[in-house]
Design a protein around this motif. Structure first.
Motif, PDB file in Angstrom:
ATOM      1  N   SER A 199       0.564  -1.243   0.133  1.00  0.00           N
ATOM      2  CA  SER A 199       0.116   0.112  -0.277  1.00  0.00           C
ATOM      3  C   SER A 199       0.700   1.370   0.025  1.00  0.00           C
ATOM      4  O   SER A 199       0.207   2.169  -0.559  1.00  0.00           O
ATOM      5  CB  SER A 199      -1.156   0.186   1.183  1.00  0.00           C
ATOM      6  N   MET A 200       2.063   0.897   0.871  1.00  0.00           N
ATOM      7  CA  MET A 200       2.929   2.270   0.654  1.00  0.00           C
ATOM      8  C   MET A 200       3.227   2.428  -1.071  1.00  0.00           C
ATOM      9  O   MET A 200       3.465   3.757  -1.076  1.00  0.00           O
ATOM     10  CB  MET A 200       4.451   2.257   0.809  1.00  0.00           C
ATOM     11  N   LEU A 206      -0.165   6.396  -7.339  1.00  0.00           N
ATOM     12  CA  LEU A 206      -0.912   6.951  -7.707  1.00  0.00           C
ATOM     13  C   LEU A 206      -0.740   8.572  -7.253  1.00  0.00           C
ATOM     14  O   LEU A 206      -0.844   9.562  -7.957  1.00  0.00           O
ATOM     15  CB  LEU A 206      -1.996   6.583  -6.377  1.00  0.00           C
ATOM     16  N   LYS A 207       0.462   9.491  -6.613  1.00  0.00           N
ATOM     17  CA  LYS A 207       0.857  10.547  -5.658  1.00  0.00           C
ATOM     18  C   LYS A 207       1.564  10.461  -7.690  1.00  0.00           C
ATOM     19  O   LYS A 207       2.224  11.554  -8.178  1.00  0.00           O
ATOM     20  CB  LYS A 207       1.556  10.435  -5.246  1.00  0.00           C
ATOM     21  N   ASN A 208       2.146  10.036  -8.439  1.00  0.00           N
ATOM     22  CA  ASN A 208       2.743  10.366  -9.409  1.00  0.00           C
ATOM     23  C   ASN A 208       2.278   9.964 -10.768  1.00  0.00           C
ATOM     24  O   ASN A 208       3.362   9.394 -11.748  1.00  0.00           O
ATOM     25  CB  ASN A 208       4.103   9.593  -9.492  1.00  0.00           C
ATOM     26  N   GLY A 209       0.940   9.788 -11.033  1.00  0.00           N
ATOM     27  CA  GLY A 209       0.474   9.344 -11.938  1.00  0.00           C
ATOM     28  C   GLY A 209      -0.397   8.396 -11.970  1.00  0.00           C
ATOM     29  O   GLY A 209      -0.954   8.031 -13.459  1.00  0.00           O
ATOM     30  N   VAL A 214       3.868   4.847 -13.961  1.00  0.00           N
ATOM     31  CA  VAL A 214       4.698   4.260 -13.382  1.00  0.00           C
ATOM     32  C   VAL A 214       5.412   3.007 -12.842  1.00  0.00           C
ATOM     33  O   VAL A 214       4.349   2.193 -12.738  1.00  0.00           O
ATOM     34  CB  VAL A 214       4.499   5.281 -12.047  1.00  0.00           C
ATOM     35  N   GLU A 215       6.677   3.229 -13.235  1.00  0.00           N
ATOM     36  CA  GLU A 215       7.595   1.277 -13.096  1.00  0.00           C
ATOM     37  C   GLU A 215       8.609   2.135 -11.579  1.00  0.00           C
ATOM     38  O   GLU A 215       9.172   2.575 -11.608  1.00  0.00           O
ATOM     39  CB  GLU A 215       8.368   1.005 -13.948  1.00  0.00           C
TER      40      GLU A 215
END
Length: 456
Positions: A199-200, A206-209, A214-215
């Protein structure tokens, strides 16, 4: 004469264009940076200014007003003519009775004057309507050219943004990230961290798109503090890459107002009619098409008795050419008086057998020089591979596409681009290329597969 509905549709299309422009200016995306957004605004603002200068809406408004005025004048003219006919009948009746009605004469004179005035007004309005219609057509043509220029500018911007994102997707970025967790008071710090690690990571993504953007390459917890009530605060150093996925591309096209695919269907004959999935999209030597064409479509070109069809993944700014062989007209054969009824029936059966099924053509590969087409026979609701003799294969490519059979070099090139169906293929010189051995082999069959090489 153009009807009210025609003008109404033109006005509607103009309003749609304006709304698209407005969307481009007010809608920013995190895929578009500050300078790119400025370019987007300049493109859409320039288009809007030139669009307004053309004055299509005012011409359409005038067209509608003239149309309404003409209809009103026609009704008034009919009414005045009816009044004249009625008053003339009354006047004739009274005169035959020896009466003369001055008021009736005045009414006739007034109605006659109205008819003359209305006829003159109608003639002027209809002439102006024709001029306005011509102006609308010129405006439409100008707007189409304007839209093409705008689309080209947007595509150039799109390619620049895409290049930036693709280049960025190869770079590993680093970012410090912090957050909080609620843990059970009985949980140790490490147990809480390990259980909540997914979840972290998800919170960071989610914060980065989001997952499609994001990978994560590395996700290292550098600090963590747990209170007595179980609440945990953590700090992370994350290494990650921005992913440029097909969905990202769709989102970028939407942000730039490029959801529609624009392409050209062309032929060497003005009598060609084009269909996409059996829906007519236009006719002539060149047809510009735009729409939400995502995926593979059946494109068909019909020219008299000749038909060509291709399965195409339609691309923006793509040009798809359908050449037709120009055949000389042959005079119909004279009926043989000695021909029996059975012979006529037999001929009809042969014609019916020849017309069973139809061909379509799959584009194996296309580049700036050639399109490589593989024929498919549709018969009895099935798609069948086509095997022909060498002469028939040559005629097929020549008659349908004014093209030739693929060369040995072309087959080798195709195998480096696509996976050919295993088997033997005709070469133009009568020899056979084996896709399994990837070499020219001794001919073993009288019929083989083949590929038409169409010069673009």
């Amino acid at each position: 004469m153009v009807g009210y509905s025609f003008a109404k549709s033109i006005l509607k299309s103009g309003l749609i264009v304006s709304s698209i422009i407005g969307f481009g200016q007010v809608s920013a995306s995190d895929l578009v940076d500050f300078n790119e957004q400025i370019r987007l605004n300049e493109i859409t603002s320039s288009f809007q200014e030139q669009y307004d200068e053309i004055g299509l809406e005012s011409s359409v408004l005038m067209f509608n007003e003239l149309n309404a005025s003409i209809e009103s004048s026609k009704i008034k003219l009919i009414n005045n003519i009816d009044i004249i006919k009625s008053d003339v009948d009354q006047m004739q009746s009274k005169l035959m009775q020896g009466e003369y009605d001055d008021s009736l004469v005045l009414m006739l004179r007034k109605a006659s004057s109205n008819v003359a005035s209305l006829r003159k007004e109608l003639a002027q309005s209809e002439a102006t309507l024709i001029e306005t219609e011509a102006k609308i057509k010129v405006s439409e043509s100008s707007i189409k050219q304007l839209e093409r220029a705008k689309n080209d500018d947007l595509l150039a911007l799109y390619e620049d943004i895409k290049t930036r994102h693709v280049k960025k997707s190869n770079q590993i970025l680093s970012e410090d990230f912090s957050g909080q967790l609620s843990c059970n008071v009985t949980d140790s710090l490490s147990a809480c961290m390990n259980r909540n690690l997914p979840s972290m990571k998800n919170a960071f993504i989610l914060k980065n798109g989001g997952l499609e953007r994001v990978e994560i390459v590395d996700f290292t917890v550098v600090d963590a503090t747990q209170k007595l009530n179980g609440d945990l605060t953590y700090a992370v150093n994350a290494n990650f890459k921005h992913v440029y996925s097909p969905n990202t591309e769709i989102e970028l096209r939407k942000a730039l107002g490029l959801e529609k695919v624009r392409f050209t269907l062309a032929s060497n004959s003005k009598d060609t009619v084009f269909y996409i999935n059996e829906r007519r999209v236009g006719g002539g030597e060149t047809v510009d098409v735009s729409g939400n064409y995502v995926g593979v479509y059946n494109v068909k070109a019909v020219n008299g008795a000749q038909t060509q069809s291709l399965r195409l993944d339609l691309e923006n700014q793509g040009e798809y050419f359908f050449p037709f062989k120009v055949s000389s007209k042959v005079a119909p054969a004279k009926k043989n008086p000695t021909e029996t009824k059975n012979e006529v029936v037999a001929k009809k059966q042969n014609v019916n057998q020849e017309n069973m099924g139809f061909y379509s053509n799959t584009v194996l590969h296309s580049d700036s020089a050639f399109s490589y087409l593989s024929p498919v026979l549709h018969r009895d609701n099935k798609e069948l591979q086509v095997f022909l003799g060498q002469n028939s294969a040559l005629e097929f490519c020549e008659d349908k596409f004014s093209s030739a059979l693929a060369s040995e070099e072309a087959y080798r090139y195709l195998q480096s681009q696509v996976k050919l169906i295993p088997g033997d293929y005709w070469l133009a010189n009568g020899r056979v290329y084996s896709s399994e051995e990837q070499a020219v082999v001794k001919k073993t069959f009288e019929t083989n597969r083949f590929v038409c090489m169409v010069n673009m």
